[in-house]
Scaffold this active site. Structure first.
Site, PDB file in Angstrom:
ATOM      1  N   ASP A  22       0.857  -1.176   0.000  1.00  0.00           N
ATOM      2  CA  ASP A  22       0.000   0.000   0.000  1.00  0.00           C
ATOM      3  C   ASP A  22       0.904   1.241   0.000  1.00  0.00           C
ATOM      4  O   ASP A  22       2.082   1.161   0.343  1.00  0.00           O
ATOM      5  CB  ASP A  22      -0.876  -0.038   1.256  1.00  0.00           C
ATOM      6  CG  ASP A  22      -1.719   1.198   1.424  1.00  0.00           C
ATOM      7  OD1 ASP A  22      -2.406   1.581   0.455  1.00  0.00           O
ATOM      8  OD2 ASP A  22      -1.694   1.789   2.522  1.00  0.00           O
ATOM      9  N   ASP A  24      -0.411   5.186   0.671  1.00  0.00           N
ATOM     10  CA  ASP A  24      -0.793   6.181   1.680  1.00  0.00           C
ATOM     11  C   ASP A  24      -0.766   5.578   3.082  1.00  0.00           C
ATOM     12  O   ASP A  24      -1.450   4.596   3.360  1.00  0.00           O
ATOM     13  CB  ASP A  24      -2.201   6.713   1.401  1.00  0.00           C
ATOM     14  CG  ASP A  24      -2.239   7.716   0.266  1.00  0.00           C
ATOM     15  OD1 ASP A  24      -1.279   8.506   0.144  1.00  0.00           O
ATOM     16  OD2 ASP A  24      -3.213   7.724  -0.501  1.00  0.00           O
TER      17      ASP A  24
END
Length: 269
Positions: A22, A24
């Protein structure tokens, strides 16, 4: 017997060949890399691990995301990235030739949707689908127009349903999921989801990257997105940062919980 200073490594860590990362709140916070992330990714790559960026970023293309990673010191190409925007044409909601989309998204995203060959309309009552993404400059009028489209029979398709987005300095911003929740509250329309945690997104990632679920781990900071979606797709999961914030009555439990991104190098050797 593991000594006090030695990291206990679960057996499943030893079979991992591919890491879905991932972005953010995991690899970066706004415009800054997470502490030690660049060095950790370089070390994992040196060990032969495939590093792929599987993100819910809804306001950029794969090329833009790869360019940002490279500028921050993590070399990447568009082929290393999967984001919801460019998966839109593959979703069932947009399969018809005459489907018209009302885009409740940042201006650049609306343009990118049109460049994907999808018909975008500014007339909400004439839309077949409302595509929802995060837009820091969204107006109340735009929200009202999307509400009109949904009340007129359009379906809702969210680029993701992340309720919040972590930024630099620990700042939390409302995410696409918060906008989706407002529209659902106003109209009763349930959203289909392009990005995490949908099986559509994870199945696309496994297929597009030619990855094997048994040897792939999903690494992220969000229980409701990264952990839930990874487990639904049969992946092992790692939660980074320790936040167990969830909107779910029974949040999923990650296979591994680490405080800092850089600790990945201790487990995947």
């Amino acid at each position: 017997m593991v000594s006090e200073n030695e990291t206990f490594i679960p057996d499943w860590c030893r079979r991992i060949e591919t890491l879905f990362l991932d972005l953010d709140g995991c690899v970066w916070f706004g415009g800054a890399l997470a502490e030690g992330a660049g060095e950790a990714i370089a070390r994992l790559r040196d060990r032969g691990k495939r590093i792929l960026f599987v993100t819910n970023v809804s306001n950029a293309t794969r090329h833009g995301i790869a360019a940002k990673l490279s500028a921050l010191g993590v070399p990447a190409t568009a082929d290393d990235v999967q984001a919801p925007l460019e998966l839109l044409p593959q979703h069932d909601y947009l399969a018809g030739k005459d489907v018209r989309v009302f885009a409740l998204c940042a201006a650049g995203v609306s343009e990118a949707i049109g460049e994907l060959g999808i018909a975008v309309t500014e007339e909400p009552a004439g839309a077949d689908v409302v595509v929802v993404g995060r837009d820091p400059h969204m107006t109340y009028q735009a929200l009202a127009d999307a509400t009109l489209a949904l009340c007129s029979g359009a379906r809702m398709l969210a680029l993701n349903v992340d309720s919040r987005v972590p930024m630099e300095g620990g700042v939390i911003m409302p995410g696409t999921g918060a906008i989706v929740a407002a529209l659902h509250e106003a109209t009763g329309v349930e959203a289909a989801v392009v990005g995490k945690p949908s099986r559509f997104f994870f199945d696309s990632a496994l297929r597009n990257f030619e990855a094997d679920a048994d040897s792939t781990v999903m690494v992220g900071d969000t229980v409701d997105s990264d952990i839930l979606g990874g487990q639904r797709a049969g992946l092992k999961t790692v939660l980074v940062g320790g936040s167990r914030y969830s909107r779910l009555a029974q949040p999923p439990v990650p296979d591994l919980d680490i405080a800092r991104f850089a600790q990945l190098t201790e487990y995947f050797r």
